[in-house]
Design an enzyme around this catalytic site. Sequence first.
Site, PDB file in Angstrom:
ATOM      1  CD1 TRP A  92      23.435  54.108   2.489  1.00 15.68           C
ATOM      2  CD2 TRP A  92      25.194  53.415   1.308  1.00 15.68           C
ATOM      3  NE1 TRP A  92      23.907  52.957   3.085  1.00 15.68           N
ATOM      4  CE2 TRP A  92      24.992  52.514   2.372  1.00 15.68           C
ATOM      5  CE3 TRP A  92      26.250  53.180   0.427  1.00 15.68           C
ATOM      6  CZ2 TRP A  92      25.794  51.400   2.577  1.00 15.68           C
ATOM      7  CZ3 TRP A  92      27.060  52.076   0.622  1.00 15.68           C
ATOM      8  CH2 TRP A  92      26.822  51.203   1.688  1.00 15.68           C
ATOM      9  CG  HIS A  93      28.783  55.020  -1.667  1.00 14.23           C
ATOM     10  ND1 HIS A  93      27.665  54.911  -2.465  1.00 14.23           N
ATOM     11  CD2 HIS A  93      29.387  53.806  -1.697  1.00 14.23           C
ATOM     12  CE1 HIS A  93      27.605  53.685  -2.967  1.00 14.23           C
ATOM     13  NE2 HIS A  93      28.638  52.991  -2.513  1.00 14.23           N
ATOM     14  N   GLY A  94      28.672  58.642   1.347  1.00 17.34           N
ATOM     15  CA  GLY A  94      29.352  59.636   2.168  1.00 17.34           C
ATOM     16  C   GLY A  94      28.803  61.035   1.970  1.00 17.34           C
ATOM     17  CG  PHE A 133      31.574  54.050   2.192  1.00 20.24           C
ATOM     18  CD1 PHE A 133      31.921  55.387   2.149  1.00 20.24           C
ATOM     19  CD2 PHE A 133      32.082  53.200   1.221  1.00 20.24           C
ATOM     20  CE1 PHE A 133      32.732  55.879   1.142  1.00 20.24           C
ATOM     21  CE2 PHE A 133      32.888  53.672   0.216  1.00 20.24           C
ATOM     22  CZ  PHE A 133      33.217  55.015   0.183  1.00 20.24           C
TER      23      PHE A 133
END
Length: 399
Positions: free
Chosen positions: A245-247, A399
């Site tokens: 989800w962060h990248g 993000f």
Amino acid sequence: MGISLANSLGILIFFKYGHFIDQNWAYFTNRSLFAPGFWADVLLPVGISFYTFQSISYLVDVYRKELEPEKRFLSYLLFLSFFPQLVAGPIVTAKSFLPQIRRPLLFPRIPVLFAIFLILLGLFKKMVLADHLAETSDFVFLHVGEVSTKALWVGMFSYSFQIYCDFSGYTDIAQGAALLFGFRLPENFKMPYLSAGFSEFWTRWHISLSQWLKKYIYISLGGNRISENITYRNLFLVMAIGGLWHGASWNFLVWGVCHGILLILERSVFQKFPFWTLDWMRWFRVIFTFLSVSLLWIFFRSSDFASSLCYLQGLFAKKEGFSLPYTFEMNFVYCLLFVLVGHIFGSFYFKDNRQLLDGFKKWENSLGKTAIFGVLVSVSLILIVLFSADSKPFVYFVF
């Protein structure tokens, strides 16, 4: 619901992970899925990770009949695009925010002093602490192969405290700004570096993301209700998804997977040792958790996987290299002292925002105390500007 989920996740995957998927596909097959230069013209929409998760919360809560469908489309749009927390959280669920649109706080009931205090606290964390720590961590991570082992340790801890001050500072500012408009945002941090275990850490760090992953993925997969093996699988998958989800990067995936493994080990191994749960072992667990989390931040911060491994090698295999400038080391020490004192003071007196809010309500009832608060705010702003470092973008803006 399936069509709506596919729509929301499809847009997120295309814009945020399309290039990453295409690169890896080309690496293994020697053929790209898209024309050369295609991704150069594709821009990542601002805040897409946050408002996608928020839209999914609305969809699932309505589907599960936990929330009545919103009849006013403008209210739904406000829920998705509320600007104080749009680009870096906290992630707000429809169940907590939409009722506030229908019954917002009237201005006389808004705790203005408390809101201003939160904004000032966030500015201090960001401009004075995080931005000074960023000078040290940026320097070390930029010269991983050239600095000494001591510098690598200082750089690692600098980033641990930088990302905490940076992200929690943004959350404080977002909460204060939202309060001035009559909306309450959830707490996102509760002194996470005092956690005595990895499961406790994720109840204190980025709380809104942890709760979202728990409710909409972990529990949906069965949680811990089926069997131990299923529980371990769910922990692993949830943390891997949380990492991605962060990248779109293997580093984020490794970071999430490692946290999943630590949660599994804590549940399956650590907690079965009698000494692990003893009260007098709490500070050992706090130190162990903090060191483990700090080491994993290396994957979060490094530009690629090879740099992460190089950094870890330098930490545990003593090597010569140039030292950090004296000013960087002293800034690290000063910021570290501020964070430690803040954590200790907060653990005794302000364990959550409600305690602070009750204190500020007493001040609001006194004209003299309100005037004193105004003077303190003015002095604080001047000091924050005087002692601030060169401005850096918020870490979670990417993000």
